[in-house]
Design a protein around this motif. Structure first.
Motif, PDB file in Angstrom:
ATOM      1  N   LYS A  37       0.826  -1.208   0.000  1.00  0.00           N
ATOM      2  CA  LYS A  37       0.000   0.000   0.000  1.00  0.00           C
ATOM      3  C   LYS A  37       0.862   1.260   0.000  1.00  0.00           C
ATOM      4  O   LYS A  37       0.535   2.250  -0.659  1.00  0.00           O
ATOM      5  CB  LYS A  37      -0.945  -0.006   1.202  1.00  0.00           C
ATOM      6  CG  LYS A  37      -2.069  -1.025   1.092  1.00  0.00           C
ATOM      7  CD  LYS A  37      -2.994  -0.953   2.292  1.00  0.00           C
ATOM      8  CE  LYS A  37      -4.131  -1.973   2.170  1.00  0.00           C
ATOM      9  NZ  LYS A  37      -5.017  -1.940   3.350  1.00  0.00           N
ATOM     10  N   LYS A  38       1.975   1.242   0.741  1.00  0.00           N
ATOM     11  CA  LYS A  38       2.860   2.407   0.794  1.00  0.00           C
ATOM     12  C   LYS A  38       3.508   2.645  -0.562  1.00  0.00           C
ATOM     13  O   LYS A  38       3.640   3.790  -1.014  1.00  0.00           O
ATOM     14  CB  LYS A  38       3.939   2.196   1.859  1.00  0.00           C
ATOM     15  CG  LYS A  38       3.392   2.107   3.276  1.00  0.00           C
ATOM     16  CD  LYS A  38       4.506   1.811   4.261  1.00  0.00           C
ATOM     17  CE  LYS A  38       3.962   1.657   5.669  1.00  0.00           C
ATOM     18  NZ  LYS A  38       5.037   1.323   6.635  1.00  0.00           N
ATOM     19  N   ALA A  41       0.842   3.975  -2.932  1.00  0.00           N
ATOM     20  CA  ALA A  41       0.470   5.356  -2.599  1.00  0.00           C
ATOM     21  C   ALA A  41       1.507   6.348  -3.110  1.00  0.00           C
ATOM     22  O   ALA A  41       1.159   7.382  -3.694  1.00  0.00           O
ATOM     23  CB  ALA A  41       0.306   5.507  -1.083  1.00  0.00           C
ATOM     24  N   ASN A  45       0.814   9.129  -5.870  1.00  0.00           N
ATOM     25  CA  ASN A  45       0.992  10.543  -5.540  1.00  0.00           C
ATOM     26  C   ASN A  45       1.993  11.230  -6.453  1.00  0.00           C
ATOM     27  O   ASN A  45       1.914  12.451  -6.660  1.00  0.00           O
ATOM     28  CB  ASN A  45       1.439  10.694  -4.082  1.00  0.00           C
ATOM     29  CG  ASN A  45       0.295  10.485  -3.108  1.00  0.00           C
ATOM     30  OD1 ASN A  45      -0.838  10.792  -3.411  1.00  0.00           O
ATOM     31  ND2 ASN A  45       0.598   9.948  -1.944  1.00  0.00           N
ATOM     32  N   ASN A 112      -5.353  11.532   0.561  1.00  0.00           N
ATOM     33  CA  ASN A 112      -5.532  10.164   1.042  1.00  0.00           C
ATOM     34  C   ASN A 112      -6.146  10.095   2.424  1.00  0.00           C
ATOM     35  O   ASN A 112      -6.184   9.050   3.043  1.00  0.00           O
ATOM     36  CB  ASN A 112      -4.187   9.421   1.038  1.00  0.00           C
ATOM     37  CG  ASN A 112      -3.116  10.163   1.809  1.00  0.00           C
ATOM     38  OD1 ASN A 112      -3.423  11.002   2.657  1.00  0.00           O
ATOM     39  ND2 ASN A 112      -1.865   9.856   1.529  1.00  0.00           N
ATOM     40  N   GLU A 162       2.910  11.958   2.225  1.00  0.00           N
ATOM     41  CA  GLU A 162       3.124  10.635   2.815  1.00  0.00           C
ATOM     42  C   GLU A 162       3.335  10.719   4.323  1.00  0.00           C
ATOM     43  O   GLU A 162       3.200   9.719   5.022  1.00  0.00           O
ATOM     44  CB  GLU A 162       4.337   9.966   2.168  1.00  0.00           C
ATOM     45  CG  GLU A 162       4.200   9.713   0.674  1.00  0.00           C
ATOM     46  CD  GLU A 162       3.046   8.789   0.333  1.00  0.00           C
ATOM     47  OE1 GLU A 162       2.765   7.865   1.125  1.00  0.00           O
ATOM     48  OE2 GLU A 162       2.411   9.004  -0.709  1.00  0.00           O
TER      49      GLU A 162
END
Length: 209
Positions: A37-38, A41, A45, A112, A162
């Protein structure tokens, strides 16, 4: 992340690296669970494109699987993963630029729900919280971030979107902490200037209603 990484997270990563290097059958699944997921993301982004983010995530997962034996522990494992992700992002952007003449500047932070960028927007306007999810505000922020130079943009996205620590961003980008702070300051100052007039107009409209 990095120097400020909690001991528990550091221990989990150290064990994960050992298991990956030893080809433990469950290790890669654990890595995917912790990091997919990181990775996605950050890819999204930076590109704001779901398909590109998926491609980036797949490339990074394969790279980690193939090259984890080269990780020497000189930085945090998470920092190493983020660096590999950014390399994949830059490769994707270069590829798209060649194929479609797409500029490297076509990247902006998504919303997010982390709340981090809400904090930053409150600095620009008391009404920003109510504006956050309105399309015209998102479009305005998109345009403003699109105009950031790439060096400032990546620091802004890692730090403010983030939510990584300054030390963490420093380690990922292999920059000094003062350099990270300087780039972040320039990015925030640029965005404040771009957005301040809009928020002033919005407040005036609200008062006149």
């Amino acid at each position: 992340l990095g120097k400020n990484m909690p001991p528990m997270k550091k221990d989990v990563d150290e064990q994960l690296v050992k298991d990956l290097k030893n080809k433990n059958p469950n290790a890669f699944d654990r890595f995917v669970e912790l990091y997919q997921k990181k990775i996605y993301a950050l890819g999204f982004n930076m590109t704001h494109n779901q398909m590109d983010a998926q491609d980036i995530a797949q490339d990074v997962l394969l790279t980690i699987f193939r090259k984890v034996h080269t990780f020497q522990g000189k930085s945090a494992f998470s920092s190493w993963v983020y660096r590999i992700t950014l390399n994949a992002v830059y490769m994707k952007l270069r590829s798209k630029k060649k194929e479609q003449a797409v500029s490297l500047e076509d990247a902006f932070p998504s919303f997010n729900g982390s709340g981090y960028h809400q904090e930053k927007i409150r600095d620009w306007s008391e009404n920003a919280e109510s504006l956050l999810f309105k399309n015209e505000t998102k479009n305005l922020i998109q345009k403003a971030v699109n105009q950031l130079p790439q060096k400032e943009k990546v620091v802004f996205i890692l730090r403010d979107v983030e939510g990584l620590s300054t030390d963490g961003v420093s380690e990922i980008l292999e920059l000094s902490v003062p350099a990270v702070k300087s780039r972040l300051h320039r990015a925030r100052r640029f965005l404040r200037k771009k957005l301040s007039l809009y928020f002033e107009e919005y407040q005036k409209r609200g008062v006149s209603k």
